[in-house]
Write a protein that holds these residues in place. Structure first.
Motif, short mmCIF file in Angstrom:
data_model
loop_
_atom_site.label_atom_id
_atom_site.label_comp_id
_atom_site.label_asym_id
_atom_site.label_seq_id
_atom_site.Cartn_x
_atom_site.Cartn_y
_atom_site.Cartn_z
N THR A 1 2.62 7.69 -9.11
CA THR A 1 3.02 8.25 -7.81
C THR A 1 4.50 8.04 -7.50
OG1 THR A 1 2.26 6.21 -6.72
CG2 THR A 1 0.70 8.04 -6.82
N LEU B 1 3.68 15.13 -6.05
CA LEU B 1 4.06 14.32 -4.90
C LEU B 1 4.42 15.22 -3.72
CD1 LEU B 1 6.30 11.70 -6.73
CD2 LEU B 1 3.80 11.74 -6.50
N PHE C 1 -0.06 12.58 -2.05
CA PHE C 1 0.06 13.13 -3.41
C PHE C 1 -1.19 13.92 -3.72
CE2 PHE C 1 -1.57 8.77 -3.77
CZ PHE C 1 -2.74 8.95 -4.48
#
Length: 377
Positions: free
Chosen positions: A293, A308, A329
């Motif tokens: 992430t 993202l 995300f």
């Protein structure tokens, strides 16, 4: 004296007005149309936010403007608060993830790295790249995960049958997809440029098989990866419906071909939201989810096999920057498959279906409406 023609005109207008008034019963110009029984039934009695508002937001995903929505699941704090299916689909229907499968592949690689079977910043063990002078031998696992290998992989394009993912999945590469993907030359220095590529995820799938077995036998390769996925990910996370598919060479089609129920795709979103933990047990090191992430050095809107909530390097928008928390995300698949995760809101939204590019804007708008109902913590 009464004029017969004028009388008939006035009578006709009066009847038309009466019919219009009757047709409008139950509808007011000052508010939205009443919710259907199906819309209300899709939401639990106490979802933690206004029930009718959540039902209406979910209903937006089933509007014709959003295309064909087959399944929606909303989880808040790990609990299903809304669940609805299109005609012919239900809680036990396995649905294709398309490119959401890439995130499954990213987690698979993370498990192998945590086991010490692969290393993030070493050149990857692809035999075809190990010849002296072959610059592809410099490509690292990190670069593959972040879609910056430098390989000549063309995603999409026109005509569609010339695109690498189409050739790899359905045409000349279909029997040995990794062989097709790994045979492509470099078009940029490894690490220097972001290029989204289904072929890259298939190379990762091949590396997973090579890490688990020395055999080239397709059945042994298939069984090694399938057993590892079920034992290390699907079973611990409760994702028992998940069905990965393999090509004729025994390579996981990790770019596109993982199937599962909407509830299990939701469990996967919760697994990511909880940093790779299930009921307090750490299945995957939290640091790996943090890596997945974190923005790629060449694209702030992409992590490692995961999108993202930021504008992409080229200025385009895939998710909902400005309309959802910055730490949100998503796994995103062809034709509008989404597992959208908002950690700050403890929220996971699954939407599966079939929507063209224009319709996907409505899908995203409706998911933004759902997000807006839940507080940021």
């Amino acid at each position: 004296m009464r004029h017969p023609v004028l009388f008939r005109v006035l009578a006709t207008c009066a009847l038309a007005g009466l019919a219009l008034g009757l047709a409008s019963c139950g509808r007011t110009d000052s508010g939205p149309a009443p919710l259907s029984e199906a819309a209300l039934a899709a939401v639990v009695q106490a979802p933690g936010v206004p029930r009718k508002a959540l039902a209406r937001a979910v209903d937006g995903l089933f509007d014709a403007a959003a295309g064909e929505t087959r399944a929606v699941v909303v989880l808040s704090g790990g609990w299903i608060v809304a669940e609805r299916y299109g005609p012919g689909f239900g809680p036990d229907t396995r649905l294709i993830g398309w490119s959401m499968s890439k995130t499954i592949t990213g987690v698979l690689i993370g498990l192998l790295v945590s086991d010490g079977r692969l290393r993030l910043d070493e050149s990857v063990p692809v035999p075809a790249w190990q010849r002296s002078g072959d610059a592809r031998g410099e490509i690292t696992l990190r670069q593959l995960l972040q879609m910056r290998s430098g390989l000549r992989h063309t995603e999409g394009g026109s005509p569609v049958w010339r695109a690498d993912e189409v050739r790899m999945l359905f045409l000349d590469g279909r029997d040995d997809m990794a062989g097709y993907a790994e045979a492509q030359p470099l078009e940029a220095e490894p690490g220097s440029r972001f290029e989204y590529s289904s072929a890259t995820s298939v190379i990762l799938s091949d590396l997973a098989a090579r890490a688990l077995t020395d055999s080239a036998d397709p059945e042994i390769r298939r069984r090694a990866v399938a057993d590892y996925l079920h034992t290390r990910l699907f079973e611990p996370a409760g994702m028992r419906s998940m069905r990965p598919e393999f090509d004729a060479a025994g390579t996981l089609i990790g770019s596109s071909m993982v199937f599962g129920t909407a509830r299990d795709w939701g469990r996967f979103g919760e697994f990511l939201r909880n940093g790779g933990a299930v009921r307090g047990a750490q299945v995957l090191p939290r640091g790996w989810i943090e890596f997945m992430t974190s923005p790629s050095p060449r694209n702030p809107g992409y992590g490692a096999q995961l999108w993202l909530n930021r504008p992409q390097a080229d200025g385009s928008v895939v998710l909902l920057p400005g309309r959802a928390p910055a730490d949100a995300f998503a796994c995103v698949g062809h034709l509008g498959q989404y597992v959208l995760v908002s950690p700050r809101q403890r929220l996971t939204i699954v939407r599966l279906g079939h929507s063209d590019e224009t319709q996907r804007r409505r899908v995203l708008d409706s998911m933004a409406d759902i997000l807006a109902l839940f507080p940021k913590r």
